[in-house]
Design an enzyme around this catalytic site. Structure first.
Site, mmCIF file in Angstrom:
data_model
loop_
_atom_site.group_PDB
_atom_site.id
_atom_site.type_symbol
_atom_site.label_atom_id
_atom_site.label_comp_id
_atom_site.label_asym_id
_atom_site.label_seq_id
_atom_site.Cartn_x
_atom_site.Cartn_y
_atom_site.Cartn_z
ATOM 1 C CE LYS A 52 -3.831 -2.504 1.971
ATOM 2 N NZ LYS A 52 -4.580 -2.945 3.150
ATOM 3 C CD GLN A 96 -3.458 -4.540 6.287
ATOM 4 O OE1 GLN A 96 -3.318 -3.579 5.538
ATOM 5 N NE2 GLN A 96 -4.123 -5.611 5.911
ATOM 6 C CG ASP A 119 -9.755 -0.295 4.337
ATOM 7 O OD1 ASP A 119 -9.425 -0.581 3.162
ATOM 8 O OD2 ASP A 119 -9.037 -0.532 5.320
#
Ligand code: NDP
Length: 284
Positions: A52, A96, A119
């Site tokens: 990422k 994460q 997200d």
């Protein structure tokens, strides 16, 4: 023989577009920034976070990594999120998952400001996806849709079957197909006659988490097969949820693993971060 939909190629196009738009924003003095939080030392999470950060650098975003030790407390994590929510240089916040078991994942997701929730896991963003009025797309399902669109495959009126009903993949995937006017069936571990249901699909999405789960007898001749699964085999190789060798000759389109949906997920995260920067600067 099926046509391969390459996630590497489609994601490269998405990242190119994001990069071009990022340059335009920078010319106006806006520099998109993503904060990536990782707690503990899970090796798979480390690989995802590195990928990422690499993608951020490639499209021209600032990325800030917050690597916290395994024993981080809930209060410490929430306090960092609060700080980042109020940091104007940070447009997107990503924590994460999975988190170490002593941390409350739901509370962490809820703490991220919906405007910075790239997200699209916050209940407010999930609700917006449900009603079809959203800015942030759930990254993995959005990546699958982008792959479908890249080949000009029409979803309207098609029988779409999604295997898996998780909050991050299966459910939002079904919703995006529904928004495109597919007739959608969601399957899970209690589904009866799974083979027959899948074999009626024009578009079949596998998000099960079981290597080679979808076999040729579950696939209609000419079906479009999208494989979300990422499973590690005993020999260390990555493998999808679809038994590629037996299904590929029967399908019209298929996505490989690796090099399929995986790279798309990260590209869509970049797209969401760009959108966050635009929204926070009144440009959307
Ligand atoms: P989950 O484990 O959360 O969900 C799996 C789903 O599969 C559940 O809904 C489960 O049903 C269903 N399932 C399990 N066994 C069966 C069965 N025998 N028959 C029918 N359905 C079954 O996984 P995720 O949704 O998080 O991930 C799915 C896969 O996608 C994983 O391999 C994961 O690694 C991968 N992934 C890939 C990403 C990418 O970027 N490419 C991103 C995210 C995930 P039930 O609900 O009844 O338990």
């Amino acid at each position: 023989m099926a046509k391969l939909i390459s996630g590497k190629e489609v994601s490269a196009k998405v990242r190119e577009e994001v990069k071009a738009q990022c340059e335009q924003l920078k010319a106006r003095g806006i520099h998109p920034g993503l904060a990536v939080i990782i707690v503990g030392d899970d090796p798979a999470s480390r690989v995802y976070v590195n990928n990422k950060k690499k993608a951020c650098a490639e499209v021209g975003f600032i990325s800030e990594e917050y690597a916290l030790p395994q024993q981080t407390t809930q209060e410490e994590l929430l306090s960092l999120i609060n700080e980042l929510n109020n940091n104007p240089k940070i447009n997107g916040i990503l924590c994460q998952l999975p988190l170490p078991s002593h941390l409350d994942e739901k509370a962490v997701i809820n703490a991220i400001s919906p405007e910075k929730d790239v997200d699209a896991f916050h209940p407010s963003n999930v609700g917006k996806i449900m009603i079809g009025d959203y800015h942030f797309l759930p990254c993995t399902p959005a990546g699958v849709m982008e792959m479908i669109k890249s080949e000009g495959i029409e979803v309207k009126g098609k029988n779409c079957v999604v295997i898996g009903r998780s909050n991050i993949v299966g459910k939002p995937m079904a919703m995006l197909l529904l928004h495109e006017h597919g007739t959608v069936t969601i399957c899970h571990s209690r589904t009866k006659n799974l083979k027959e249901v899948c074999a009626a699909a024009d578009i079949l999405v596998a998000a099960v988490g079981k290597a080679k789960f979808v076999t040729a007898d579950m696939v209609k001749p000419g079906a479009v097969v999208l494989d979300v699964g990422i499973n590690r085999l005993e020999n260390g190789k990555l493998c999808g949820d679809v038994d590629f060798d037996s299904v590929e000759p029967k399908a019209s389109y298929i996505t490989p693993v690796p090099g399929g949906v995986g790279p798309m997920t990260i590209a869509m995260l970049m797209k969401n971060t760009l959108m966050a920067a635009k929204l926070q600067n009144g440009l959307e």
